[in-house]
Motif scaffolding. Structure first.
Motif, PDB file in Angstrom:
ATOM      1  N   TYR A   1       0.837  -1.201   0.000  1.00 50.77           N
ATOM      2  CA  TYR A   1       0.000   0.000   0.000  1.00 50.77           C
ATOM      3  C   TYR A   1       0.868   1.246   0.000  1.00 50.77           C
ATOM      4  O   TYR A   1       2.020   1.233   0.412  1.00 50.77           O
ATOM      5  CB  TYR A   1      -0.933   0.023   1.219  1.00 50.77           C
ATOM      6  CG  TYR A   1      -0.227   0.410   2.502  1.00 50.77           C
ATOM      7  CD1 TYR A   1      -0.216   1.727   2.939  1.00 50.77           C
ATOM      8  CD2 TYR A   1       0.440  -0.538   3.270  1.00 50.77           C
ATOM      9  CE1 TYR A   1       0.453   2.090   4.105  1.00 50.77           C
ATOM     10  CE2 TYR A   1       1.106  -0.184   4.432  1.00 50.77           C
ATOM     11  CZ  TYR A   1       1.107   1.131   4.844  1.00 50.77           C
ATOM     12  OH  TYR A   1       1.768   1.486   5.989  1.00 50.77           O
TER      13      TYR A   1
ATOM     14  N   TRP B   1      -8.152   3.421  -3.270  1.00 52.02           N
ATOM     15  CA  TRP B   1      -7.974   3.406  -4.723  1.00 52.02           C
ATOM     16  C   TRP B   1      -7.493   2.033  -5.169  1.00 52.02           C
ATOM     17  O   TRP B   1      -6.455   1.558  -4.741  1.00 52.02           O
ATOM     18  CB  TRP B   1      -6.979   4.483  -5.164  1.00 52.02           C
ATOM     19  CG  TRP B   1      -6.882   4.563  -6.650  1.00 52.02           C
ATOM     20  CD1 TRP B   1      -5.959   3.963  -7.451  1.00 52.02           C
ATOM     21  CD2 TRP B   1      -7.767   5.261  -7.519  1.00 52.02           C
ATOM     22  NE1 TRP B   1      -6.205   4.247  -8.766  1.00 52.02           N
ATOM     23  CE2 TRP B   1      -7.323   5.041  -8.838  1.00 52.02           C
ATOM     24  CE3 TRP B   1      -8.909   6.037  -7.317  1.00 52.02           C
ATOM     25  CZ2 TRP B   1      -7.962   5.591  -9.948  1.00 52.02           C
ATOM     26  CZ3 TRP B   1      -9.529   6.576  -8.414  1.00 52.02           C
ATOM     27  CH2 TRP B   1      -9.059   6.352  -9.709  1.00 52.02           C
ATOM     28  N   LEU B   2      -8.289   1.405  -6.032  1.00 50.11           N
ATOM     29  CA  LEU B   2      -7.937   0.110  -6.628  1.00 50.11           C
ATOM     30  C   LEU B   2      -7.985   0.293  -8.137  1.00 50.11           C
ATOM     31  O   LEU B   2      -9.052   0.562  -8.688  1.00 50.11           O
ATOM     32  CB  LEU B   2      -8.944  -0.967  -6.210  1.00 50.11           C
ATOM     33  CG  LEU B   2      -9.099  -1.207  -4.717  1.00 50.11           C
ATOM     34  CD1 LEU B   2     -10.323  -2.068  -4.432  1.00 50.11           C
ATOM     35  CD2 LEU B   2      -7.846  -1.858  -4.157  1.00 50.11           C
ATOM     36  N   ASN B   3      -6.845   0.194  -8.803  1.00 48.09           N
ATOM     37  CA  ASN B   3      -6.850   0.303 -10.256  1.00 48.09           C
ATOM     38  C   ASN B   3      -7.510  -0.914 -10.875  1.00 48.09           C
ATOM     39  O   ASN B   3      -7.486  -1.999 -10.297  1.00 48.09           O
ATOM     40  CB  ASN B   3      -5.424   0.438 -10.803  1.00 48.09           C
ATOM     41  CG  ASN B   3      -5.057   1.887 -11.026  1.00 48.09           C
ATOM     42  OD1 ASN B   3      -5.144   2.683 -10.114  1.00 48.09           O
ATOM     43  ND2 ASN B   3      -4.667   2.225 -12.225  1.00 48.09           N
TER      44      ASN B   3
ATOM     45  N   SER C   1      -1.347  -2.308 -11.210  1.00 49.30           N
ATOM     46  CA  SER C   1      -0.987  -1.803  -9.894  1.00 49.30           C
ATOM     47  C   SER C   1      -1.713  -0.492  -9.595  1.00 49.30           C
ATOM     48  O   SER C   1      -1.825   0.384 -10.463  1.00 49.30           O
ATOM     49  CB  SER C   1       0.522  -1.563  -9.844  1.00 49.30           C
ATOM     50  OG  SER C   1       0.883  -0.869  -8.676  1.00 49.30           O
ATOM     51  N   SER C   2      -2.172  -0.336  -8.369  1.00 51.78           N
ATOM     52  CA  SER C   2      -2.793   0.924  -7.966  1.00 51.78           C
ATOM     53  C   SER C   2      -1.774   2.048  -7.880  1.00 51.78           C
ATOM     54  O   SER C   2      -2.133   3.221  -7.826  1.00 51.78           O
ATOM     55  CB  SER C   2      -3.516   0.750  -6.629  1.00 51.78           C
ATOM     56  OG  SER C   2      -4.648  -0.057  -6.814  1.00 51.78           O
TER      57      SER C   2
ATOM     58  N   GLY D   1      -2.316   4.680 -10.362  1.00 55.37           N
ATOM     59  CA  GLY D   1      -3.186   5.782  -9.966  1.00 55.37           C
ATOM     60  C   GLY D   1      -2.428   6.864  -9.232  1.00 55.37           C
ATOM     61  O   GLY D   1      -2.677   8.054  -9.409  1.00 55.37           O
TER      62      GLY D   1
ATOM     63  N   TYR E   1      -3.722   3.775  -1.682  1.00 56.28           N
ATOM     64  CA  TYR E   1      -3.506   3.039  -2.924  1.00 56.28           C
ATOM     65  C   TYR E   1      -3.120   1.609  -2.544  1.00 56.28           C
ATOM     66  O   TYR E   1      -2.122   1.404  -1.848  1.00 56.28           O
ATOM     67  CB  TYR E   1      -2.399   3.693  -3.751  1.00 56.28           C
ATOM     68  CG  TYR E   1      -2.740   5.110  -4.170  1.00 56.28           C
ATOM     69  CD1 TYR E   1      -3.420   5.355  -5.352  1.00 56.28           C
ATOM     70  CD2 TYR E   1      -2.397   6.189  -3.365  1.00 56.28           C
ATOM     71  CE1 TYR E   1      -3.740   6.653  -5.729  1.00 56.28           C
ATOM     72  CE2 TYR E   1      -2.717   7.482  -3.738  1.00 56.28           C
ATOM     73  CZ  TYR E   1      -3.390   7.711  -4.918  1.00 56.28           C
ATOM     74  OH  TYR E   1      -3.719   8.990  -5.293  1.00 56.28           O
TER      75      TYR E   1
ATOM     76  N   ASP F   1      -2.355  -2.358  -3.839  1.00 60.31           N
ATOM     77  CA  ASP F   1      -2.115  -3.353  -4.893  1.00 60.31           C
ATOM     78  C   ASP F   1      -2.788  -4.652  -4.458  1.00 60.31           C
ATOM     79  O   ASP F   1      -2.372  -5.279  -3.478  1.00 60.31           O
ATOM     80  CB  ASP F   1      -0.617  -3.588  -5.099  1.00 60.31           C
ATOM     81  CG  ASP F   1       0.043  -2.530  -5.960  1.00 60.31           C
ATOM     82  OD1 ASP F   1      -0.680  -1.699  -6.549  1.00 60.31           O
ATOM     83  OD2 ASP F   1       1.278  -2.531  -6.044  1.00 60.31           O
TER      84      ASP F   1
END
Length: 168
Positions: free
Chosen positions: A60, A77-79, A85-86, A89, A126, A128
């Motif tokens: 994170y 935030w989750l891409n 990978s976030s 973002g 963020y 992952d």
């Protein structure tokens, strides 16, 4: 009646209702390569173990709100993907920095503040997820996943931070 995906989403978002979160101080970021000024807010980066038996760890990056992290919302935030990978973002979409144009080819990219960063008004987490995406991993190649396993891991991850509610 709510559908299963809606219930999973709700279960993921409920822990985000608290207004401020704190990360372990050992995860505090004090500077970033390519950025020569003070960071605009506190940043934390690290791994949280979500499955000890398989060594599954989620990566994170947390950016606290530049305004007032004690009262501003927290955004997870989750891409999209699969497999994105976030951190994308963070560096290309809504994070606190942009790459400076005209950086030296082959050299360390220079970062500049993003005037449109979402961290201006909210803390940004963020993540992952699932393991195997971005910098998240499993020690024994436990990468077979699905929505339920990903949601369960995210719940464990968020629960780690839920117990660390604080005001800044």
């Amino acid at each position: 009646m709510a559908s299963t995906p809606s219930l999973i989403l709700l279960a993921l978002l409920l822990p985000l209702i608290p207004l401020a979160i704190a990360a372990p101080e050992k995860h505090l970021v004090t500077h970033l390569p390519g950025f020569d000024s003070a960071l605009p807010s506190k940043h934390y980066v690290g791994y949280i173990t979500v499955d000890e038996s398989n060594g599954r760890r989620l990566f994170y990056y947390l950016v606290l709100s530049e305004r007032d992290p004690a009262i501003d919302p927290v955004v997870l935030w989750l891409n999209g993907g699969p497999g994105c990978s976030s951190f994308d973002g963070f560096v290309y979409e809504n994070g606190p920095f942009n790459f400076e144009r005209g950086s030296t080819p082959g050299g360390l990219p220079k970062l500049q503040l993003n005037p449109y960063s979402w961290s201006k008004v909210s803390s940004m987490m963020y993540l992952d997820s699932p393991a195997g995406v971005g910098m998240s991993y499993s020690l024994n190649n436990d990468y077979k996943t699905g929505d339920l396993k990903t949601a369960a891991d995210a719940h464990i991850f968020l629960s780690f931070f839920e117990g660390r509610i604080s005001s800044f």
